[in-house]
Every structure is written in structure tokens, then in C-alpha cells.
Design a protein around this motif. Structure first.
Motif, PDB file in Angstrom:
ATOM      1  N   PHE A  97       0.808  -1.215   0.000  1.00 16.73           N
ATOM      2  CA  PHE A  97       0.000   0.000   0.000  1.00 16.73           C
ATOM      3  C   PHE A  97       0.847   1.274   0.000  1.00 16.73           C
ATOM      4  CE2 PHE A  97      -3.409  -2.869   0.625  1.00 16.73           C
ATOM      5  CZ  PHE A  97      -4.532  -2.206   0.199  1.00 16.73           C
TER       6      PHE A  97
ATOM      7  N   VAL B 135     -20.468   0.857 -10.798  1.00 20.92           N
ATOM      8  CA  VAL B 135     -19.288   0.216 -10.222  1.00 20.92           C
ATOM      9  C   VAL B 135     -18.933  -1.004 -11.046  1.00 20.92           C
ATOM     10  CG1 VAL B 135     -18.328  -0.855  -8.178  1.00 20.92           C
ATOM     11  CG2 VAL B 135     -20.050   0.922  -7.956  1.00 20.92           C
TER      12      VAL B 135
ATOM     13  N   GLY C 188     -15.567  -3.747 -11.728  1.00 21.23           N
ATOM     14  CA  GLY C 188     -14.212  -4.145 -11.387  1.00 21.23           C
ATOM     15  C   GLY C 188     -13.438  -4.565 -12.619  1.00 21.23           C
ATOM     16  N   ILE C 189     -12.119  -4.634 -12.473  1.00 16.20           N
ATOM     17  CA  ILE C 189     -11.251  -5.149 -13.533  1.00 16.20           C
ATOM     18  C   ILE C 189     -10.344  -6.195 -12.896  1.00 16.20           C
ATOM     19  CG2 ILE C 189     -11.196  -3.261 -15.217  1.00 16.20           C
ATOM     20  CD1 ILE C 189      -8.809  -2.154 -13.554  1.00 16.20           C
TER      21      ILE C 189
ATOM     22  N   LEU D 103      -3.018   2.606  -8.183  1.00 14.69           N
ATOM     23  CA  LEU D 103      -4.199   2.565  -7.309  1.00 14.69           C
ATOM     24  C   LEU D 103      -5.338   1.770  -7.945  1.00 14.69           C
ATOM     25  CD1 LEU D 103      -4.785   6.059  -5.704  1.00 14.69           C
ATOM     26  CD2 LEU D 103      -4.287   3.917  -4.555  1.00 14.69           C
TER      27      LEU D 103
ATOM     28  N   GLN E  81      -4.234  -1.927  -6.741  1.00 13.53           N
ATOM     29  CA  GLN E  81      -4.802  -1.999  -5.397  1.00 13.53           C
ATOM     30  C   GLN E  81      -6.302  -2.211  -5.382  1.00 13.53           C
ATOM     31  OE1 GLN E  81      -3.574   1.205  -2.871  1.00 13.53           O
ATOM     32  NE2 GLN E  81      -1.553   0.346  -2.649  1.00 13.53           N
ATOM     33  N   ALA E  82      -7.056  -1.209  -5.866  1.00 10.40           N
ATOM     34  CA  ALA E  82      -8.512  -1.306  -5.742  1.00 10.40           C
ATOM     35  C   ALA E  82      -9.103  -2.204  -6.820  1.00 10.40           C
ATOM     36  CB  ALA E  82      -9.134   0.073  -5.816  1.00 10.40           C
ATOM     37  N   LYS E  83      -8.443  -2.285  -7.969  1.00 12.02           N
ATOM     38  CA  LYS E  83      -8.943  -3.053  -9.119  1.00 12.02           C
ATOM     39  C   LYS E  83     -10.339  -2.594  -9.507  1.00 12.02           C
ATOM     40  CE  LYS E  83      -5.646  -6.498  -8.223  1.00 12.02           C
ATOM     41  NZ  LYS E  83      -5.205  -7.438  -7.295  1.00 12.02           N
ATOM     42  N   MET E  84     -10.541  -1.311  -9.396  1.00 10.00           N
ATOM     43  CA  MET E  84     -11.795  -0.679  -9.797  1.00 10.00           C
ATOM     44  C   MET E  84     -11.525   0.821  -9.900  1.00 10.00           C
ATOM     45  SD  MET E  84     -13.848  -0.631  -6.169  1.00 10.00           S
ATOM     46  CE  MET E  84     -14.921   0.730  -6.513  1.00 10.00           C
TER      47      MET E  84
ATOM     48  N   ALA F 199     -13.404   4.691  -8.954  1.00 11.69           N
ATOM     49  CA  ALA F 199     -14.512   5.472  -8.421  1.00 11.69           C
ATOM     50  C   ALA F 199     -14.006   6.911  -8.319  1.00 11.69           C
ATOM     51  CB  ALA F 199     -14.927   4.953  -7.059  1.00 11.69           C
ATOM     52  N   ASP F 200     -14.926   7.847  -8.312  1.00  7.93           N
ATOM     53  CA  ASP F 200     -14.576   9.270  -8.250  1.00  7.93           C
ATOM     54  C   ASP F 200     -13.475   9.580  -7.246  1.00  7.93           C
ATOM     55  OD1 ASP F 200     -16.392   9.971 -10.062  1.00  7.93           O
ATOM     56  OD2 ASP F 200     -17.465  11.426  -8.808  1.00  7.93           O
TER      57      ASP F 200
ATOM     58  N   ILE G 226     -11.314   7.698  -5.648  1.00  7.02           N
ATOM     59  CA  ILE G 226     -10.407   6.577  -5.374  1.00  7.02           C
ATOM     60  C   ILE G 226      -9.080   7.048  -4.780  1.00  7.02           C
ATOM     61  CG2 ILE G 226      -9.437   6.497  -7.719  1.00  7.02           C
ATOM     62  CD1 ILE G 226      -9.519   3.427  -7.385  1.00  7.02           C
TER      63      ILE G 226
END
Lengths: 302, 330
Positions: free
Chosen positions: A17, A124, A126-127, A203, A207-210, A212-213, A215
Motif C-alpha cells: 500500500f 461500479v 471491477g477489472i 491505485l 490496489q482497488a482493481k476498480m 470510483a470518483d 479513489i
């Protein structure tokens, strides 16, 4: 749970992280070494995160899918470079106040990334993201750690690094010696932008694999603080990024262990730690770039 | 047949009493901090208002909204709505409290609403409060029965509002069926930091949790983290039914959602009956304020017995047969 397993868990979560902070703050270090502080780091990270997400999202099921992550990372770096150039145009060519221009860049990046995401994707999704290669960390994380000695070498052992430090310390002298101040600052800001874009890509992909505004959630500003924390030195910045991230995973682990401690204080811990270290490092003999934050005007008499 | 007729009569009564069509045209405005298509907090309210609008027709219910409104900016948007003659202005979030109280004093003829909040506002301010200990309790029952490690992870945003009620209800649900299980409660301190929520979920899982839950937008980050343990028996219980429609849904055993239609209908009814505010409007299973869905595609983890236990809890809560003393949980 025994103490060894506890420490291993804290480290195995905290170290990965730290990567986005490390990348962004290394980029910011190049900016500041050249005399420009870029508060727009957060905005560049948002755009980077968005573009890195878009490539695997749109290329799913096409012939280009195996290359999607790579293309996403490249797109994020390219956009980071362009935004760095835009910032250079504002602060170097037009000599805009850096703080205001940086906040403008932050809002631009954050707003455009959010709007484009909403227009093209929405909701939402994911990837798959980057796969771990060794010890649970992906290749980009190792690249980031290798970048630390590389940045140190570039900054302190190459002619370009000397130019960057010169235009951040005493641009008039550098100018007299034939260094093109504007060009060097442009280059440093583009390099910083590329790294911030890469940090954003880490990121969303690593990390998030998505996407969002929100993030990035303030990590761009923490990266700016970590540069001061690390006294403009890549190795100390690495230390700062690790300290912050490990403090973060430690406070989460403490909460999970159910140790009676108000969670509000636990959440504060990493930030308080950075402030404390900054306060105590105040007496350090290492000085920041002397001309940090001041636009250079050759025509102006001093 | 008898049951069917009874249900039909009951339904007619509910519709007749709770949701009479507006007598005159009502203009509703919504102010949100995120966007109306965020698949979460803001969209839930937006969908409810559009559903009510669809039900009565746009000739009777006029609707307008403003997105990405920080509490500072929301004031000017609210003023414009008042100037345009909107009757009901819903500021969807507890962060708008001060703004609403200020505006309400200035414009006493307009009905304002904000939530979630359990406070009783001035005479032209409604608040709404999801009694989410109910959804938490049902999720907790499933979690308590599913866990093998007897460690359950809870990824909370902050310890307040409906999140606090959800968490406590969840703990009580777990305790009701599995007193040995330990619920590890931890907070990210943020409603929207997906990355930190993922980090917290990983921490929970490394500490042995095999069932996780969480509320607010950030919970998606935690669900994504759970989905990374693809072949392991690690499961998720959602506080948002949108989580059942995303690729990670194969980890979601069941999920609950808020159906704000109940609040919107009550707002319209009360205003038309001359009550402009001063009440807390609850959201619960009994008034149709919650939706609960099982995920049939999740596989053998959702056994018939577990489903039955959850359904029984749902029925008992709806019929007010059990009370959930969430305030007793520290």
C-alpha cells in the motif's frame, strides 16, 4: 495470534500500500527539486487511475486484452506527462501562483476523470488488475522500489539532475551558466506528472482493481507532504511512504484485534505520526530547494 | 385462497392509507453530495423519488435534483428551489443538517428533509432514519451460521448514524445463532475510501475472518478484496442489493437495501395533510423501507437451513415479534 504472524500481516499489507504514495512523492520530489510544488498531484493521480482502468475495461474480450494493463499504464503515464506540461505552461511560462494553479489542476483532473467515468462506464465495475509476481506484490510495485535508487542516481549523479537542482536552488546562476531554466522546469514537471499518473494507475490496477470518483482519497496531498518529510531525498521519501503505510496497516490491525482503543484515534495515527516526524525533523540541516515556489523571471531585477 | 384475499385486503389498506395519491401537484427537489447514478447512497433516494413520480405521473409529482453538492454549495441550490416554488426539498445526508436548519427558519412554508438522523427537527423539517439494525440482524444470523473459523469481519465506515445501528444489529444477529463467534469490528474512518476499505478487509481476512460485511459506499472496496480470495471459502454479506448485480456477486450470500419510497410517500402525504415537518420518518421492514435479497447463485454455502433461519428472522422482525436492543451493544 502470535506476534510474529501479526507483524508479518501488518508488513505484508502495509508495504504494497506504500507504492502509490512512493511513486507520487518521487515524482513530486522532481517537481520540487526544480523549484515548483505541484498540489495538482491528486488530480493527475485521478486521471491516471481512470485511464489505467479504462484500458482493461474496454479491451476485455478483444485481441488486445493481454496487453490491456500495459496500455492502461502507458496511457496513465502519457496523461500524467501532459498534465505536468499543462502545469508547467501555467506556472513556468505564465508564472501563475503555484498553489492556486495546483489546486486548479487537482480539481480539473478529479472532475474530468469522474465525469468521463460516469459518461463511459458509470456505476461500479471491477477489472482483473495486475497479478502478483513475487511475495504477493505485482511487477509495478517492484518497479517503484527500483525507482528509488534510480531517482537518487539521476538527481545526484547525472548532468540533468544537477540542472534540476540548480534551477530549484538558484535559477539566475543556472541561467547565467547557460542552463535553460524554463526547459529544465518543464522536463522536471513532465517527469513528475508521469510518475503521478503511474501512481494513479497503481491505485486502480494494482490496489482497488476498480475506479470510483474518490479513489485517490487525499493520497496526492499526502505525497506532497511526504516530500517535505523525506527532505527531497528519494531514500528518505521511501522511508516516509513505508512509515505512513505501515502505520496505516498497523492501526487497522490493532482495531481488528479488538484492542480497546477509540477507533477515531487509531484512524488518526498515521497522520499524527507524519506531523510528529515533520515537527522533529524541523531542525535538520538539509535545506529544501531555496527557490521552491517562486516563479523565475529573467527580466526582473533582484 | 383465504390468505391471498387477506393479503390483497392488507395491501389495499396499506396502499390506501400510507400512499394516497397527492391531491394537488407536489414539487420535490433532491440535493446530493455524490451523483444520482452512484449505485449506492444517492441513487437509492433518486430511484425512490422517480418510482413515486412514475406511480402518480409527472403531472402530480414534479422532480428535480442537484448533484455533487458540498454542504457549502447546497445552500444556493436549495434557495433556487425555494424560489421556483418547490414544496419538498430533500437534502440527502446528515452533513446537510446545519444548512437545512438555517433554510427552514428562513422559509417556513417549505418542507425540508434530511437524513439519516434520528433527531426531531423544527416544524417544517422531517428527518428520516433507517432502522438498519434490522438488516444487520438478518445478515448477522447468516454470518453466524456460515462461519467455520468463528471469526467474522466487519468493515465499518464510522461509528455513527445508520452504520452504527447496522453494525450493532449485525453483532446481535451473530450472537443469536452462534455465541462462540467473534465479530472483529474496525472502521476506515471514511465513507468513500475504497482502497482503505480493501486494506481493512485484507487485514480482517489475514486475522482469520471467513465472513465479512460492511456498509456505505466504501464497502465495495472490501467486497472487491474478498473477491480476490476466489477459491477460498470467504464470503460477504451486503448492505446494498446493487452488490448482487456486479461481477463480484459470487461472493455475496445475501444483501439488503433501503427503499426510500416509504419516506417519499410519507413526506408527500404528511405535507398534503398539513404537517410540514417535526417528525422522524423511520425506514424498516414493516413499512417496506427495506428490501432483502438472497443470492441464489452463490452456491452451496447458502443452505436451506440457513435460508430458513434468515427468513424466520425477517418474518419475526416484520411482525414485530422480536426487538433488537442495538443500543445495548457497546
Amino acid at each position: 495470534m502470535n506476534i510474529f504472524a501479526f507483524i508479518t500481516n501488518v508488513l505484508s499489507i502495509g508495504i504494497p500500500f506504500s507504492v502509490s504514495l512512493l511513486l507520487a512523492s518521487t515524482g513530486e520530489m522532481f517537481n520540487q527539486r526544480a523549484g515548483i510544488f505541484n498540489l495538482g498531484c491528486e488530480g493527475i493521480m485521478s486521471m491516471g487511475a481512470f485511464l489505467a482502468f479504462m484500458a482493461p475495461h474496454t479491451l476485455q474480450g478483444t485481441a488486445l486484452e493481454p496487453w490491456a494493463n500495459m496500455l492502461g499504464i502507458l496511457a496513465a503515464m502519457l496523461m500524467g506527462g501532459l498534465m505536468g506540461m499543462l502545469f508547467a505552461l501555467a506556472t513556468v511560462t505564465f508564472r501563475a501562483p503555484q498553489g492556486i494553479a495546483g489546486i486548479g489542476l487537482h480539481m480539473l483532473g478529479w472532475g474530468v476523470a469522474g465525469t468521463l467515468f460516469r459518461f463511459f462506464v458509470g456505476g461500479v465495475t471491477g477489472i482483473p488488475g495486475l497479478k502478483p509476481v513475487f511475495l504477493g506484490m505485482n511487477a509495478l510495485a517492484y518497479l517503484a522500489f527500483l525507482l528509488v535508487p534510480a531517482s537518487w542516481y539521476i538527481l545526484f549523479k547525472t548532468p540533468w539532475g544537477l540542472k534540476v537542482r540548480a534551477v530549484g536552488t538558484y535559477p539566475r546562476a543556472a541561467d547565467t551558466m547557460g542552463v535553460n531554466v524554463a526547459r529544465t522546469r518543464y522536463q522536471a514537471l513532465i517527469a513528475g506528472g508521469v510518475l503521478a499518473g503511474l501512481a494513479g494507475a497503481y491505485l486502480s490496477l494494482g490496489q482497488a482493481k476498480m475506479f470510483a470518483d474518490d479513489i485517490v482519497a487525499g493520497r496526492g496531498f499526502i505525497a506532497v507532504a511526504l516530500v517535505y518529510f523525506g527532505r527531497w531525498n528519494p531514500f528518505l521519501i521511501l522511508g516516509g511512504s513505508l512509515l505512513f503505510s505501515i502505520a496505516q496497516s498497523l492501526q487497522l490491525a490493532i482495531q481488528v484485534q479488538g484492542i480497546a482503543f477509540p477507533y477515531e484515534f487509531a484512524v488518526m495515527l498515521p497522520y499524527v505520526l507524519v506531523i510528529l516526524v515533520l515537527a522533529f525533523a524541523g531542525g535538520s540541516t538539509v535545506r529544501g530547494p531555496a527557490e521552491l515556489g517562486k516563479p523565475y523571471n529573467r527580466e526582473k531585477r533582484v | 385462497m383465504k390468505r391471498f384475499v387477506f393479503a390483497l385486503v392488507a395491501l389495499c389498506l396499506i396502499v390506501g392509507v400510507v400512499a394516497a395519491a397527492p391531491k394537488t401537484k407536489v414539487k420535490i427537489a433532491l440535493i446530493v453530495e455524490s451523483t444520482v447514478d452512484d449505485k449506492g447512497w444517492c441513487q437509492a433516494m433518486h430511484d425512490a423519488i422517480t418510482a413515486v413520480q412514475k406511480k402518480y405521473g409527472s403531472a402530480l409529482v414534479e422532480y428535480s435534483y442537484s448533484e455533487k453538492m458540498k454542504p457549502v454549495d447546497a445552500g444556493s441550490a436549495a434557495r433556487q428551489y425555494v424560489a421556483k416554488g418547490f414544496d419538498i426539498i430533500i437534502c440527502h445526508g446528515a452533513q446537510y443538517k446545519n444548512l437545512v436548519l438555517e433554510m427552514a427558519e428562513e422559509f417556513p412554508k417549505t418542507t425540508f428533509a434530511f437524513g439519516t438522523s434520528g433527531e426531531i427537527g423544527p416544524k417544517n423539517v422531517f428527518t428520516y432514519m433507517p432502522e438498519s439494525e434490522e438488516t444487520g440482524y438478518v445478515n448477522g444470523i447468516i454470518a453466524g451460521l456460515v462461519t467455520k473459523s468463528n471469526i467474522i469481519g466487519l468493515v465499518g465506515p464510522v461509528d455513527g448514524g445508520d452504520a452504527a445501528r447496522y453494525n450493532r444489529g449485525f453483532i446481535l444477529g451473530v450472537r443469536a445463532v452462534n455465541p462462540k463467534a467473534n465479530v472483529q469490528v474496525a472502521y476506515t474512518g471514511s465513507f468513500g475510501d475504497f482502497v482503505k476499505a480493501a486494506e481493512l478487509a485484507h487485514t480482517q481476512i489475514k486475522a482469520g475472518a471467513d465472513v465479512l460485511t460492511g456498509s456505505a459506499q466504501q464497502a465495495l472496496g472490501a467486497l472487491r478484496a474478498v473477491a480476490e480470495y476466489k477459491d477460498k471459502n470467504i464470503w460477504w454479506l451486503g448492505q446494498d442489493t446493487a452488490q448482487l448485480t456486479i461481477p463480484e456477486s459470487y461472493k455475496v450470500i445475501a444483501a439488503a437495501s433501503y427503499a426510500y419510497e416509504a419516506v417519499v410517500e410519507q413526506l408527500i402525504d404528511k405535507r398534503q395533510a398539513g404537517v410540514l415537518g417535526g417528525e422522524v420518518l423511520p425506514l424498516n421492514f414493516a413499512n417496506g423501507g427495506f428490501i432483502y435479497k438472497f443470492n441464489d447463485k452463490v452456491g452451496p454455502v447458502l443452505t436451506a437451513d440457513i435460508r430458513k433461519a434468515a427468513e424466520k428472522a425477517l418474518a419475526d422482525i416484520t411482525a414485530n415479534k422480536i426487538t433488537i436492543p442495538w443500543k445495548d451493544v457497546k
